[in-house]
Write a protein that holds these residues in place. Structure first.
Motif, PDB file in Angstrom:
ATOM      1  N   TYR A   1       7.946 -10.812 -19.445  1.00 23.34           N
ATOM      2  CA  TYR A   1       7.340  -9.608 -19.174  1.00 23.34           C
ATOM      3  C   TYR A   1       8.588  -8.669 -18.420  1.00 23.34           C
ATOM      4  CZ  TYR A   1       2.704 -11.688 -19.202  1.00 23.34           C
ATOM      5  OH  TYR A   1       1.320 -12.329 -19.351  1.00 23.34           O
ATOM      6  N   ASN A   2       8.146  -7.363 -18.723  1.00 19.30           N
ATOM      7  CA  ASN A   2       8.936  -6.395 -18.055  1.00 19.30           C
ATOM      8  C   ASN A   2       8.718  -6.255 -16.815  1.00 19.30           C
ATOM      9  OD1 ASN A   2      10.014  -3.743 -17.212  1.00 19.30           O
ATOM     10  ND2 ASN A   2      10.032  -3.296 -19.302  1.00 19.30           N
ATOM     11  N   PRO A   3       9.735  -6.310 -15.823  1.00 14.29           N
ATOM     12  CA  PRO A   3       9.480  -6.282 -14.193  1.00 14.29           C
ATOM     13  C   PRO A   3       8.586  -5.099 -13.918  1.00 14.29           C
ATOM     14  CG  PRO A   3      11.885  -6.473 -14.886  1.00 14.29           C
ATOM     15  CD  PRO A   3      11.169  -6.205 -16.098  1.00 14.29           C
ATOM     16  N   SER A   4       8.547  -3.992 -14.651  1.00 13.88           N
ATOM     17  CA  SER A   4       7.633  -2.932 -14.276  1.00 13.88           C
ATOM     18  C   SER A   4       6.350  -3.034 -14.225  1.00 13.88           C
ATOM     19  CB  SER A   4       7.865  -1.598 -15.063  1.00 13.88           C
ATOM     20  OG  SER A   4       7.847  -1.773 -16.536  1.00 13.88           O
ATOM     21  N   SER A   5       5.830  -4.230 -15.352  1.00 19.50           N
ATOM     22  CA  SER A   5       4.722  -4.600 -15.385  1.00 19.50           C
ATOM     23  C   SER A   5       4.265  -5.425 -14.236  1.00 19.50           C
ATOM     24  CB  SER A   5       4.466  -5.342 -16.706  1.00 19.50           C
ATOM     25  OG  SER A   5       4.643  -4.668 -17.901  1.00 19.50           O
ATOM     26  N   LEU A   6       5.171  -5.971 -13.668  1.00 16.56           N
ATOM     27  CA  LEU A   6       4.838  -6.863 -12.386  1.00 16.56           C
ATOM     28  C   LEU A   6       4.903  -6.121 -11.023  1.00 16.56           C
ATOM     29  CD1 LEU A   6       6.829  -9.929 -13.449  1.00 16.56           C
ATOM     30  CD2 LEU A   6       4.586  -9.647 -13.741  1.00 16.56           C
ATOM     31  N   MET A   7       5.321  -5.042 -11.096  1.00 18.36           N
ATOM     32  CA  MET A   7       5.406  -4.259  -9.828  1.00 18.36           C
ATOM     33  C   MET A   7       4.164  -3.441  -9.701  1.00 18.36           C
ATOM     34  SD  MET A   7       8.189  -4.822  -8.313  1.00 18.36           S
ATOM     35  CE  MET A   7       7.854  -3.504  -7.017  1.00 18.36           C
ATOM     36  N   LYS A   8       3.341  -3.209 -10.603  1.00 21.60           N
ATOM     37  CA  LYS A   8       2.331  -2.246 -10.352  1.00 21.60           C
ATOM     38  C   LYS A   8       1.275  -2.696  -9.463  1.00 21.60           C
ATOM     39  CE  LYS A   8       2.565  -0.281 -14.964  1.00 21.60           C
ATOM     40  NZ  LYS A   8       3.555  -1.063 -15.822  1.00 21.60           N
ATOM     41  N   ILE A   9       0.997  -3.936  -9.231  1.00 20.90           N
ATOM     42  CA  ILE A   9      -0.118  -4.711  -8.424  1.00 20.90           C
ATOM     43  C   ILE A   9       0.325  -4.280  -7.083  1.00 20.90           C
ATOM     44  CG2 ILE A   9      -1.286  -6.647  -7.631  1.00 20.90           C
ATOM     45  CD1 ILE A   9      -2.254  -5.257 -10.478  1.00 20.90           C
ATOM     46  N   PRO A  10       1.613  -4.739  -6.697  1.00 18.16           N
ATOM     47  CA  PRO A  10       2.128  -4.600  -5.343  1.00 18.16           C
ATOM     48  C   PRO A  10       2.130  -3.046  -4.913  1.00 18.16           C
ATOM     49  CG  PRO A  10       3.925  -6.051  -6.405  1.00 18.16           C
ATOM     50  CD  PRO A  10       2.620  -5.474  -7.347  1.00 18.16           C
ATOM     51  N   VAL A  11       2.491  -2.121  -5.802  1.00 18.33           N
ATOM     52  CA  VAL A  11       2.588  -0.795  -5.598  1.00 18.33           C
ATOM     53  C   VAL A  11       1.264  -0.243  -5.092  1.00 18.33           C
ATOM     54  CG1 VAL A  11       3.083   1.461  -6.334  1.00 18.33           C
ATOM     55  CG2 VAL A  11       4.641  -0.221  -6.620  1.00 18.33           C
ATOM     56  N   ALA A  12       0.077  -0.912  -5.953  1.00 14.67           N
ATOM     57  CA  ALA A  12      -1.176  -0.243  -5.903  1.00 14.67           C
ATOM     58  C   ALA A  12      -1.737  -0.794  -4.478  1.00 14.67           C
ATOM     59  CB  ALA A  12      -2.127  -0.767  -7.049  1.00 14.67           C
ATOM     60  N   LEU A  13      -1.367  -2.198  -4.306  1.00 11.71           N
ATOM     61  CA  LEU A  13      -1.772  -2.485  -2.865  1.00 11.71           C
ATOM     62  C   LEU A  13      -1.152  -1.771  -1.712  1.00 11.71           C
ATOM     63  CD1 LEU A  13      -1.753  -6.419  -3.652  1.00 11.71           C
ATOM     64  CD2 LEU A  13      -3.705  -5.149  -3.509  1.00 11.71           C
ATOM     65  N   ALA A  14       0.048  -1.437  -1.917  1.00 13.69           N
ATOM     66  CA  ALA A  14       0.551  -0.798  -0.762  1.00 13.69           C
ATOM     67  C   ALA A  14      -0.070   0.648  -0.344  1.00 13.69           C
ATOM     68  CB  ALA A  14       2.244  -0.575  -0.863  1.00 13.69           C
ATOM     69  N   LEU A  16      -2.984   1.356  -1.390  1.00 15.06           N
ATOM     70  CA  LEU A  16      -4.483   1.339  -1.004  1.00 15.06           C
ATOM     71  C   LEU A  16      -4.369   0.822   0.602  1.00 15.06           C
ATOM     72  CD1 LEU A  16      -6.212  -0.503  -4.008  1.00 15.06           C
ATOM     73  CD2 LEU A  16      -6.588   1.977  -3.401  1.00 15.06           C
ATOM     74  N   LYS A  17      -3.321   0.030   1.024  1.00 13.38           N
ATOM     75  CA  LYS A  17      -3.328   0.030   2.503  1.00 13.38           C
ATOM     76  C   LYS A  17      -3.204   1.285   3.291  1.00 13.38           C
ATOM     77  CE  LYS A  17      -3.120  -3.844   4.737  1.00 13.38           C
ATOM     78  NZ  LYS A  17      -4.304  -4.261   5.511  1.00 13.38           N
ATOM     79  N   LEU A  25      -6.076  10.421   1.304  1.00 15.40           N
ATOM     80  CA  LEU A  25      -4.664  10.232   0.661  1.00 15.40           C
ATOM     81  C   LEU A  25      -5.318  10.109  -0.873  1.00 15.40           C
ATOM     82  CD1 LEU A  25      -2.502   7.882   2.427  1.00 15.40           C
ATOM     83  CD2 LEU A  25      -2.082  10.230   2.006  1.00 15.40           C
ATOM     84  N   LEU A  26      -6.321   9.405  -1.108  1.00 20.01           N
ATOM     85  CA  LEU A  26      -6.674   9.403  -2.470  1.00 20.01           C
ATOM     86  C   LEU A  26      -6.793  10.803  -3.458  1.00 20.01           C
ATOM     87  CD1 LEU A  26      -9.633   6.908  -2.702  1.00 20.01           C
ATOM     88  CD2 LEU A  26      -7.367   6.780  -3.625  1.00 20.01           C
ATOM     89  N   ARG A  79       8.057   6.919  -5.643  1.00 18.13           N
ATOM     90  CA  ARG A  79       8.813   7.894  -5.211  1.00 18.13           C
ATOM     91  C   ARG A  79       8.390   8.770  -4.208  1.00 18.13           C
ATOM     92  NH1 ARG A  79      10.061  13.067  -8.564  1.00 18.13           N
ATOM     93  NH2 ARG A  79       8.316  13.761  -7.829  1.00 18.13           N
ATOM     94  N   ASP A  80       6.737   9.353  -4.136  1.00 17.05           N
ATOM     95  CA  ASP A  80       6.340  10.239  -3.472  1.00 17.05           C
ATOM     96  C   ASP A  80       5.357   9.837  -2.215  1.00 17.05           C
ATOM     97  OD1 ASP A  80       7.709  11.920  -4.710  1.00 17.05           O
ATOM     98  OD2 ASP A  80       6.006  12.921  -5.899  1.00 17.05           O
ATOM     99  N   LEU A  81       5.003   8.539  -2.304  1.00 14.62           N
ATOM    100  CA  LEU A  81       3.874   7.649  -1.406  1.00 14.62           C
ATOM    101  C   LEU A  81       4.535   6.624  -0.677  1.00 14.62           C
ATOM    102  CD1 LEU A  81       1.185   8.213  -0.163  1.00 14.62           C
ATOM    103  CD2 LEU A  81       0.405   6.326  -1.753  1.00 14.62           C
ATOM    104  N   VAL A  82       4.883   5.650  -1.429  1.00 15.50           N
ATOM    105  CA  VAL A  82       5.329   4.390  -0.817  1.00 15.50           C
ATOM    106  C   VAL A  82       6.730   4.471  -0.020  1.00 15.50           C
ATOM    107  CG1 VAL A  82       5.734   1.964  -1.471  1.00 15.50           C
ATOM    108  CG2 VAL A  82       3.950   3.037  -2.672  1.00 15.50           C
TER     109      VAL A  82
END
Length: 85
Positions: A1-14, A16-17, A25-26, A79-82
């Motif tokens: 797997y490409n690391p960018s595929s694996l990073m999407k879930i933690p970014v989405a969770l952060a 949504l937190k 914010l939505l 870049r702009d949120l997390v």
């Protein structure tokens, strides 16, 4: 797997937190003003590419990230949120 595929879930969770604390914010918009990160060929690329100099809501970016596996949408969120929260 490409690391960018694996990073999407933690970014989405952060993201949504942060939305839990501030639901507005939505609807916050983010300007896509440059190609972010390395452009790689994706086996499952986004249905529609982000357009330069166009703004997108966080809700739309999250959808693109999770439903279409859009690396640029994910990188824009990082870049702009997390990293700025």
């Amino acid at each position: 797997y490409n690391p960018s595929s694996l990073m999407k879930i933690p970014v989405a969770l952060a993201s949504l937190k942060l939305v839990e604390k501030d639901p507005s914010l939505l609807q916050k918009t983010f300007l896509y003003d440059s190609i972010l990160g390395q452009q790689v060929d994706q086996f499952y690329g986004p249905k529609e590419l982000l357009r330069l100099q166009q703004s997108y809501t966080l809700e739309n970016l999250l959808f693109r990230t999770l439903a279409w596996s859009d690396n640029q949408a994910n990188n824009l969120i990082i870049r702009d949120l997390v990293t700025n929260s």
